[in-house]
Write a protein that holds these residues in place. Structure first.
Motif, PDB file in Angstrom:
ATOM      1  N   GLU A 208       0.840  -1.224   0.000  1.00  0.00           N
ATOM      2  CA  GLU A 208       0.000   0.000   0.000  1.00  0.00           C
ATOM      3  C   GLU A 208       0.865   1.261   0.000  1.00  0.00           C
ATOM      4  N   ARG A 209       1.944   1.241   0.807  1.00  0.00           N
ATOM      5  CA  ARG A 209       2.844   2.411   0.850  1.00  0.00           C
ATOM      6  C   ARG A 209       3.448   2.662  -0.524  1.00  0.00           C
ATOM      7  N   LEU A 210       3.852   1.579  -1.175  1.00  0.00           N
ATOM      8  CA  LEU A 210       4.458   1.740  -2.501  1.00  0.00           C
ATOM      9  C   LEU A 210       3.420   2.316  -3.478  1.00  0.00           C
ATOM     10  N   ASP A 211       2.203   1.766  -3.454  1.00  0.00           N
ATOM     11  CA  ASP A 211       1.159   2.261  -4.368  1.00  0.00           C
ATOM     12  C   ASP A 211       0.869   3.738  -4.122  1.00  0.00           C
ATOM     13  N   ALA A 212       0.870   4.126  -2.848  1.00  0.00           N
ATOM     14  CA  ALA A 212       0.573   5.528  -2.528  1.00  0.00           C
ATOM     15  C   ALA A 212       1.707   6.429  -3.010  1.00  0.00           C
ATOM     16  N   PHE A 213       2.929   5.898  -2.993  1.00  0.00           N
ATOM     17  CA  PHE A 213       4.088   6.731  -3.343  1.00  0.00           C
ATOM     18  C   PHE A 213       4.264   6.876  -4.855  1.00  0.00           C
ATOM     19  N   ALA A 228       7.102  18.932   5.741  1.00  0.00           N
ATOM     20  CA  ALA A 228       5.668  19.174   5.948  1.00  0.00           C
ATOM     21  C   ALA A 228       4.788  18.525   4.876  1.00  0.00           C
ATOM     22  N   VAL A 229       5.379  18.004   3.813  1.00  0.00           N
ATOM     23  CA  VAL A 229       4.555  17.418   2.746  1.00  0.00           C
ATOM     24  C   VAL A 229       4.923  15.950   2.560  1.00  0.00           C
ATOM     25  N   PRO A 230       4.000  15.149   2.036  1.00  0.00           N
ATOM     26  CA  PRO A 230       4.359  13.744   1.800  1.00  0.00           C
ATOM     27  C   PRO A 230       5.233  13.614   0.552  1.00  0.00           C
ATOM     28  N   GLY A 231       6.524  13.840   0.725  1.00  0.00           N
ATOM     29  CA  GLY A 231       7.429  13.832  -0.428  1.00  0.00           C
ATOM     30  C   GLY A 231       8.184  12.528  -0.599  1.00  0.00           C
ATOM     31  N   THR A 232       8.455  11.845   0.513  1.00  0.00           N
ATOM     32  CA  THR A 232       9.247  10.608   0.423  1.00  0.00           C
ATOM     33  C   THR A 232       8.323   9.400   0.563  1.00  0.00           C
ATOM     34  N   SER A 233       8.883   8.219   0.411  1.00  0.00           N
ATOM     35  CA  SER A 233       8.023   7.026   0.302  1.00  0.00           C
ATOM     36  C   SER A 233       7.552   6.456   1.638  1.00  0.00           C
ATOM     37  N   ARG A 234       8.295   6.709   2.718  1.00  0.00           N
ATOM     38  CA  ARG A 234       8.027   6.078   4.027  1.00  0.00           C
ATOM     39  C   ARG A 234       8.054   4.545   3.937  1.00  0.00           C
ATOM     40  N   LEU A 235       8.883   4.059   3.058  1.00  0.00           N
ATOM     41  CA  LEU A 235       9.010   2.595   2.936  1.00  0.00           C
ATOM     42  C   LEU A 235      10.079   2.026   3.869  1.00  0.00           C
ATOM     43  N   SER A 236      10.822   2.907   4.587  1.00  0.00           N
ATOM     44  CA  SER A 236      12.014   2.410   5.297  1.00  0.00           C
ATOM     45  C   SER A 236      11.756   1.280   6.300  1.00  0.00           C
ATOM     46  N   PRO A 237      10.718   1.344   7.155  1.00  0.00           N
ATOM     47  CA  PRO A 237      10.550   0.207   8.068  1.00  0.00           C
ATOM     48  C   PRO A 237      10.157  -1.070   7.317  1.00  0.00           C
ATOM     49  N   HIS A 238       9.367  -0.907   6.256  1.00  0.00           N
ATOM     50  CA  HIS A 238       8.973  -2.085   5.463  1.00  0.00           C
ATOM     51  C   HIS A 238      10.211  -2.709   4.811  1.00  0.00           C
TER      52      HIS A 238
END
Ligand code: FAD
Length: 455
Positions: A208-213, A228-238
């Motif tokens: 889901e994180r990848l699809d959102a990114f 302040a904006v969703p610029g990066t993927s936040r995939l790091s813990p995954h």
């Protein structure tokens, strides 16, 4: 005669898709997936509290995915080689399959396991097997840029393997611990509310994180430094827990075309960090520039506590440290600012910061954490110079952090965009600065000059 099963030994590779150990074991016959909670082999490097929280849900998710495929996850606790040898004896398993890991304790464990059972190790948690990208003369790279150039030239990685549809079950399942009995979740107090709100550990959460990114991937280069904006993927813990493979991310991002190169380069940093700890296994504990062992770090428990609690009086630093405490994650730009502040403004040994991140990050990763802390400190093989001191009060407006500060430092939420980065009047409850920027800078440069003259 029933066919001997194989064991799949899971660690930071908690996925079914593009998981070479599962693919090899499934092709051979019945499969027993096992997670061993081994706190003995890593000793003081046992997983931190935030990682244990993540692990609980990731294991629950993997077990559910396995059950949907006619299998299940066996949980055992103890030294990896003792547990796996016992399990192989109990089940008659002929082979143990695993993905290779590069933390020094996992390399030791793989050696020990290989002495007591037949161990087949597979590649798959990195873009290229660590140690395989070398200079023309066959030595490993120490510096990121030439490493990345050489790695990129070998890309793309092999196409990802699909998840097995069914996993052949053994004739009888061995006993398993229950996940709850491992007490991986905090109870008194339960500090994980912010983490539950932010994350969905497990393979589906990673997808889901990848699809959102992906729709945002092309804007990564422009937005990745804006907390302040969703610029990066936040995939790091995954990625850290191996719930998605870097090859899967590479192919999905590269298909988007355009300017995803900067993003892929960040995956390159992740590979680079593993190459560094393969060459220097104690990188989290020893400065690569050995002379720094005699650097006059300050012993300042109050300063360290203020930094940990987000009470330094520098809004951008405090916002980052509170984001970390609440969600187990911090934006990369703010990690750099917060790390520089601890090391240069407070002159506290970078290893104290590395330890705090190790305990509180959901993506706490031995290689990536150590490489980035040594980069920030100027002590690493490839790092910033110590004398380059980040100015938090300038960085904050430069990267438009006002809304970010409002989210994490509610005492300052009423301030407008011009005043919030460096409030002239401190609202009640918000602490004064631990030290002024100019004073801190002068102190750090003087400490460095004095030490450098002696060295
Ligand atoms: C002091 C400090 C400590 C850090 N500790 C960790 C850590 O323990 N674990 C960790 O995964 N990252 C660490 N990082 C690197 C970076 O901050 C995170 O990887 C990034 O913020 C994760 O967010 P993302 O998934 O949105 O990254 P994106 O920008 O979307 O990047 C994609 C992926 O590339 C990798 N990546 C990105 N930047 C780096 C980097 N500088 N070094 C290594 N890999 C990178 C991550 O796996 C990340 O998920 C640290 C950085 C600093 C400055």
């Amino acid at each position: 005669m029933t066919q001997a099963p194989s064991i799949v030994w899971l660690r930071r590779d908690l996925r079914l898709a593009d998981q070479a150990a599962f693919a090899a074991a499934t092709a051979a016959g019945p499969v027993i997936p096992v997670y061993v909670l081994d706190d003995e082999t890593p000793r003081h490097r046992r997983m931190g509290a935030a990682s244990r929280w993540w692990l609980h849900y990731s294991l629950a998710s993997l077990d559910a995915d396995l059950r949907a495929r006619g299998s299940r996850l066996i949980l055992r606790r103890g030294r990896s080689e003792t547990v796996l040898a016992e399990l192989a004896r109990e089940t008659g398993a002929a082979t143990v399959h695993c993905l290779r890991h590069y933390e020094p304790w996992w390399r030791n464990a793989e050696r020990a396991v290989g002495e007591v059972v037949t161990l087949e190790r597979h590649h798959g948690n990195f873009l290229a097997p660590p140690g395989s990208v070398t200079t023309g003369s066959g030595s490993p790279y120490k510096i990121f840029t030439p490493f990345w150039r050489a790695l990129e030239a070998t890309m793309p990685p092999a196409a990802p393997l699909s998840a097995p549809e069914r996993l052949p079950a053994p004739g009888a399942w061995p006993a398993s611990d229950t996940l709850d009995a491992w007490n991986l979740l905090p109870t008194k107090p339960d500090w994980a509310g912010g983490m539950r709100a932010e994350w969905t550990p497990g393979e589906a959460g990673a997808a889901e994180r990848l699809d959102a990114f992906l729709p945002r991937a092309r804007a990564y280069g422009e937005r990745r430094n804006l907390p302040a904006v969703p610029g990066t993927s936040r995939l790091s813990p995954h990625l850290h827990f191996g719930e998605i493979s870097p090859a899967t991310i590479w192919h999905a991002a590269a298909e988007r075309g355009g300017t995803v190169g900067t993003f892929l380069g960040e995956l390159g940093w992740r590979d680079y960090a593993q190459n560094v700890i393969l060459q220097m296994p104690d990188y989290a504990g020893k400065p690569a520039r050995e002379a720094f062992e005699s650097f006059p770090w300050r012993d300042d428990p109050q300063g360290l506590a203020a930094w940990q609690q987000g009470r330094t009086g520098y809004p951008i630093v405090d916002a980052g440290m509170r984001e970390l405490w609440s969600t187990g994650w911090m934006h990369n730009r703010v990690r750099m600012i917060a790390a520089s502040f601890l090391i240069k403004h407070l002159l506290i040994d970078w290893r104290a910061g590395e330890q705090w991140f190790w305990d509180t990050l959901v993506d706490a990763d031995y290689g990536s954490n150590a490489v980035n802390w040594q980069w920030s400190a100027g002590t690493g093989v490839d790092s910033n110079m110590f004398v380059r001191i980040m100015a938090p009060l300038t960085q904050s407006p430069k990267f438009d952090a006002a809304a970010y500060i409002r989210t994490w430092v509610p005492e300052l939420a009423h301030l407008d965009d011009t005043r919030i980065h460096d409030p002239d009047v401190r609202p009640r409850g918000y602490p004064p600065r631990l030290i002024g920027h100019a004073e801190a800078r002068t102190r750090a440069l003087a400490a460095y000059a004095q030490w450098n003259a002696k060295d």
